[in-house]
Design an enzyme around this catalytic site. Structure first.
Site, mmCIF file in Angstrom:
data_model
loop_
_atom_site.group_PDB
_atom_site.id
_atom_site.type_symbol
_atom_site.label_atom_id
_atom_site.label_comp_id
_atom_site.label_asym_id
_atom_site.label_seq_id
_atom_site.Cartn_x
_atom_site.Cartn_y
_atom_site.Cartn_z
ATOM 1 N N HIS A 1 41.283 37.832 42.390
ATOM 2 C CA HIS A 1 40.526 39.042 42.578
ATOM 3 C C HIS A 1 40.167 39.531 43.931
ATOM 4 O O HIS A 1 40.592 40.718 44.257
ATOM 5 C CB HIS A 1 39.191 38.365 41.988
ATOM 6 C CG HIS A 1 37.874 39.490 41.946
ATOM 7 N ND1 HIS A 1 37.592 40.179 40.925
ATOM 8 C CD2 HIS A 1 37.353 39.873 43.141
ATOM 9 C CE1 HIS A 1 36.552 41.042 41.117
ATOM 10 N NE2 HIS A 1 36.310 40.936 42.401
ATOM 11 N N GLU A 2 39.880 38.619 44.841
ATOM 12 C CA GLU A 2 39.887 39.082 46.346
ATOM 13 C C GLU A 2 41.331 39.726 46.732
ATOM 14 O O GLU A 2 41.226 40.488 47.511
ATOM 15 C CB GLU A 2 39.441 37.865 47.221
ATOM 16 C CG GLU A 2 37.970 37.598 46.623
ATOM 17 C CD GLU A 2 36.822 38.494 46.611
ATOM 18 O OE1 GLU A 2 37.133 39.540 47.351
ATOM 19 O OE2 GLU A 2 35.833 38.244 45.743
ATOM 20 N N HIS B 1 41.532 43.109 45.322
ATOM 21 C CA HIS B 1 40.970 44.137 46.650
ATOM 22 C C HIS B 1 41.714 44.365 47.648
ATOM 23 O O HIS B 1 41.865 45.441 48.091
ATOM 24 C CB HIS B 1 39.460 43.424 46.867
ATOM 25 C CG HIS B 1 38.486 43.451 45.998
ATOM 26 N ND1 HIS B 1 38.307 44.505 45.106
ATOM 27 C CD2 HIS B 1 37.569 42.589 45.664
ATOM 28 C CE1 HIS B 1 37.066 44.242 44.310
ATOM 29 N NE2 HIS B 1 36.648 43.136 44.539
ATOM 30 N N HIS C 1 36.483 47.443 41.563
ATOM 31 C CA HIS C 1 36.122 46.831 40.434
ATOM 32 C C HIS C 1 36.517 47.580 39.038
ATOM 33 O O HIS C 1 36.188 48.843 39.165
ATOM 34 C CB HIS C 1 34.655 46.467 40.624
ATOM 35 C CG HIS C 1 34.478 45.392 41.230
ATOM 36 N ND1 HIS C 1 33.181 45.398 42.342
ATOM 37 C CD2 HIS C 1 35.054 44.234 41.693
ATOM 38 C CE1 HIS C 1 33.545 44.138 42.912
ATOM 39 N NE2 HIS C 1 34.303 43.511 42.645
ATOM 40 N N TYR D 1 33.410 42.498 35.910
ATOM 41 C CA TYR D 1 32.419 41.676 35.979
ATOM 42 C C TYR D 1 31.719 41.669 34.579
ATOM 43 O O TYR D 1 32.303 42.203 33.600
ATOM 44 C CB TYR D 1 31.191 42.209 36.745
ATOM 45 C CG TYR D 1 31.439 41.669 38.301
ATOM 46 C CD1 TYR D 1 32.735 42.067 38.963
ATOM 47 C CD2 TYR D 1 30.528 41.177 38.987
ATOM 48 C CE1 TYR D 1 32.872 41.742 40.490
ATOM 49 C CE2 TYR D 1 30.518 40.722 40.264
ATOM 50 C CZ TYR D 1 31.794 41.294 40.867
ATOM 51 O OH TYR D 1 31.935 40.816 42.382
HETATM 52 ZN ZN LIG Z 1 35.160 42.081 43.657
#
Ligand SMILES: [Zn+2]
Length: 304
Positions: free
Chosen positions: A150-151, A154, A160, A204
């Site tokens: 996930h990071e 980014h 997101h 999320y």
């Molecule tokens: Zn994030």
């Protein structure tokens, strides 16, 4: 005689990436040299970055080399244990089998790199920043395969899923339950023509940023559909990564943004001249099959 309810077996489930990130960042107390975060785990340089996707407005892609790969130097701080380091390295290496992204250790002379450190919480900037840019993977709660991926997504330029410009067609936001409305603002994100994906590792979960333990997001039209439960990159995450970086070796049938030429032979070159991914229907699929069968002979791919 008394009726006894059957006991349901508890199946241990790895928490979703959203749950892990929220748990790790919830009571975060940043040091004075650490960045402000928005959206839970996105680092920003200034207040102005709050209002737009910095990657879309300024350009933030990592550079591509003549061999078609995108090499991204990384440095892993030495305060991690061997086990923790192995989780990070597994996350870094998970990109090389499915895309043209190649994370490689920092070398003297590199101008831009990811500095992976255990700071306060899990966070990353969106896209390439120039110089060394911190990706924080705290030893307290950020060392999971999903949070590492996930990071890194980014850092590669992605935002997101729930901030996508088309979010409101797929997710209803229950504003009254959210801690801070800025968590769920939509922005112009790099969707790359891929569909909204409930199973993205960038999505999320239902209760994210809740101030009252009530849901903050529900799917449209069926609010019972599961979403935000990813524990690793989805096919869509990978497809949009390959489209954004024009990874020739990993085209997807719907791709319409680039052509790939293969210079194995003049014959193949001619085939590729007509392998225009903008063509619709059977022809496109047929060309994809030819490409697949020729792949074993491929010596070099050139993106144009
Ligand atoms: Zn994030």
């Amino acid at each position: 005689f008394s009726a006894v309810a059957p006991v349901e077996e508890e199946v241990p489930r790895e928490p979703s990436v959203g749950e892990l990130l929220e748990r790790a960042n919830r009571d975060r107390k940043p040091d004075s040299d650490e960045p402000t975060l928005i959206g839970g785990d996105i680092a920003i340089h200034s207040e102005a970055d709050k209002n737009a996707d910095p990657c879309t407005s300024n350009g933030c892609l990592w550079l591509k080399y003549t061999d078609g790969n995108v090499y991204i130097p990384y440095y892993i701080a030495d305060h991690y244990s061997d086990r923790e380091r192995a989780i990070i390295v597994r996350g870094l290496e998970s990109f090389s089998g499915v895309s043209c992204i190649r994370f490689r250790p920092y070398q003297n002379g590199d101008h831009e790199w990811l500095s992976i450190e255990s700071r306060n919480g899990c966070y990353s900037y969106v896209g390439r920043q120039g110089g060394g840019q911190t990706v924080s993977l705290s030893r307290q709660g950020c060392l999971y395969h999903s949070t590492v991926q996930h990071e890194l997504l980014h850092a590669l330029g992605f935002n997101h899923e729930q901030t996508r410009s088309d979010r409101d067609n797929h997710i209803r936001v229950l504003w009254e339950n959210i801690i801070d409305a800025s968590f769920n603002k939509t922005i112009d994100t790099l969707n790359q023509g891929t569909p909204y994906d409930y199973n993205s590792v960038m999505q999320y979960e239902r209760y994210a940023f809740s101030k009252n333990n009530l849901p903050t997001m529900e799917p449209i039209p069926n609010s019972n559909v599961s979403f935000g439960q990813a524990t690793e990159m989805s096919k869509n995450d990978i497809d949009r990564l390959n489209r954004l970086y024009k990874c020739c070796k990993f085209p997807v049938p719907k791709a319409n943004m680039f052509k790939c030429y293969v210079n194995v032979s003049f014959y193949n070159f001619l085939l590729w001249k007509v392998a225009d991914f903008r063509k619709d229907g059977m022809e496109k699929m047929a060309m994809l099959e030819i490409w697949r069968s020729e792949r074993a002979n491929t010596q070099r791919h050139v993106c144009v």
